[in-house]
Design a protein around this motif. Structure first.
Motif, mmCIF file in Angstrom:
data_model
loop_
_atom_site.group_PDB
_atom_site.id
_atom_site.type_symbol
_atom_site.label_atom_id
_atom_site.label_comp_id
_atom_site.label_asym_id
_atom_site.label_seq_id
_atom_site.Cartn_x
_atom_site.Cartn_y
_atom_site.Cartn_z
ATOM 1 N N GLN A 1 -73.682 -67.393 14.210
ATOM 2 C CA GLN A 1 -74.370 -66.105 14.332
ATOM 3 C C GLN A 1 -74.050 -65.194 13.148
ATOM 4 O O GLN A 1 -74.912 -64.462 12.655
ATOM 5 N N GLN A 2 -72.795 -65.254 12.681
ATOM 6 C CA GLN A 2 -72.371 -64.405 11.560
ATOM 7 C C GLN A 2 -73.041 -64.821 10.252
ATOM 8 O O GLN A 2 -73.196 -64.012 9.337
ATOM 9 N N ASN B 1 -65.873 -59.700 23.148
ATOM 10 C CA ASN B 1 -64.976 -60.649 22.494
ATOM 11 C C ASN B 1 -64.001 -61.307 23.465
ATOM 12 O O ASN B 1 -63.118 -62.057 23.048
ATOM 13 N N TYR C 1 -60.836 -62.482 18.795
ATOM 14 C CA TYR C 1 -61.481 -63.279 19.840
ATOM 15 C C TYR C 1 -60.433 -63.672 20.879
ATOM 16 O O TYR C 1 -59.440 -64.332 20.555
ATOM 17 N N THR D 1 -70.239 -68.320 17.451
ATOM 18 C CA THR D 1 -69.959 -67.022 16.827
ATOM 19 C C THR D 1 -70.062 -67.101 15.326
ATOM 20 O O THR D 1 -70.648 -66.228 14.653
#
Length: 367
Positions: free
Chosen positions: A364-365, A168, A147, A361
């Protein structure tokens, strides 16, 4: 979300302070996020390290790897060995590194070899000068980062050019400026302000640390004597790094205007910069702060990894010779400073954006 934040040297401490503050604000809102702060010990002099934790209200590190000094390779290897053990004992979801010092690269490498995600704050900046250890650190770190958080669109474009996944890359602004804005009301004159009879806009701040400028005794003396002459009677405040001081040793300098001081803490140093007539430096980071403060900055380098400080801000590259500096600085004294502005998103909210993106992020994972 467990984040291990790495700091090793003076610029790192300034950059992590607002990031920690942003994490703690999210924690108060009930977000599932925690951090562990690891100080590698790359800078271990109190004035280069401990002072910043105290002044910027950074919590004491959860771990200090205490690697201290050594050659580039020795120091990098020591950091890697110690940081591997740190991560084995304290697993995390993400290692967050900042800047471009040896600690940045070393800890990023260790994290990736242990299959831990890496976030790089201040990613993508490039000087194009491969003789700079920092440039190598940047390139290696960015080649394995997951990232990327950038300070400018130029930095983002650099990453795209080198094949980074555009999804990213996040242009968020500058965490150094977050720290500046958060502490402007707290800056204070150093103890020697009255002793040196300083007054606003009537002195110059000097910083030198790059090996090309300070490692050879006689060339350093010539450089300092040349800078002393161009001051035109203005006092020059030079907070001298312990290593540079040792190189000078007991040498007799023929200077009239340079006043040597110990390295300054953040609040005292930024007071000096904010109230100065100008800054002469070989640092990249200081040109960011002078840009926001509107202080003319003359950088003794042939290149900069922060071009926005020159195209938009107050920074001027003057090369590496005193002769070039004399000409450009003389023009400034005669004609005044150039028009300048503040780069996009240098608004004091970069850290909030970074933590918001990382939390989103991570969530979301988990879906």
């Amino acid at each position: 979300m467990k984040i291990t934040i790495v700091a090793g040297a003076r610029p790192n401490f300034i950059k992590i302070a607002p990031i920690i503050r942003a994490i703690e604000e999210k924690q108060q809102e009930g977000a599932n996020i925690s951090y562990r702060l690891v100080h590698t010990g790359q800078h271990y002099d109190k004035n280069l390290s401990d002072t910043f934790f105290e002044e910027l209200n950074i919590p004491l590190p959860d771990a200090n790897l205490e690697v201290k000094s050594g050659s580039q390779s020795v120091q990098t290897a020591a950091i890697m060995v110690a940081f591997e053990q740190e991560l084995l004992e304290n697993p995390c979801d993400l290692v967050l590194v900042v800047g471009d010092v040896n600690s940045t690269m070393a800890c990023a490498i260790v994290a990736k070899k242990m299959n831990i995600k890496v976030a790089h704050v201040e990613a993508g900046i490039r000087s194009g000068d491969m003789t700079m250890p920092e440039e190598i650190n940047r390139i290696v770190t960015d080649s394995i980062t997951d990232y990327f958080f950038t300070t400018s669109t130029t930095a983002s474009e650099n990453l795209l050019h080198h094949g980074a996944n555009p999804n990213n890359i996040h242009f968020v602004g500058n965490v150094m400026i977050d720290t500046l804005y958060q502490n402007l009301s707290r800056i204070a004159p150093p103890a020697f302000w009255d002793d040196f009879q300083l007054s606003a806009n009537d002195y110059i701040v000097l910083t030198l640390h790059r090996p090309a400028n300070v490692d050879e005794e006689q060339s350093l003396i010539r450089l300092l004597e040349g800078i002393d002459k161009l001051a035109a009677g203005k006092k020059i405040i030079f907070p001298i790094h312990p290593r540079t001081k040792a190189i000078l040793g007991q040498q007799q300098l023929h200077t009239e205007n340079i006043l040597f001081t110990e390295p300054q803490g953040y609040l005292n140093f930024m007071f000096l910069v904010k109230n100065s007539l100008a800054v002469i430096t070989d640092s990249g980071g200081i040109s960011e702060e002078t840009t926001v403060l509107g202080i003319p900055c003359f950088t003794m380098r042939n290149n900069t990894e922060r071009p926005e400080t020159q195209t938009i801000g107050t920074n001027t590259l003057v090369g590496t010779t005193v002769e070039n500096l004399e000409k450009v600085f003389g023009d400034f004294i005669k004609n005044g400073s150039k028009k300048a502005g503040i780069p996009e998103l240098w608004d004091g909210k970069a850290s909030e954006r970074i933590i918001g993106i990382l939390l989103n992020t991570f969530q979301q994972q988990l879906k």
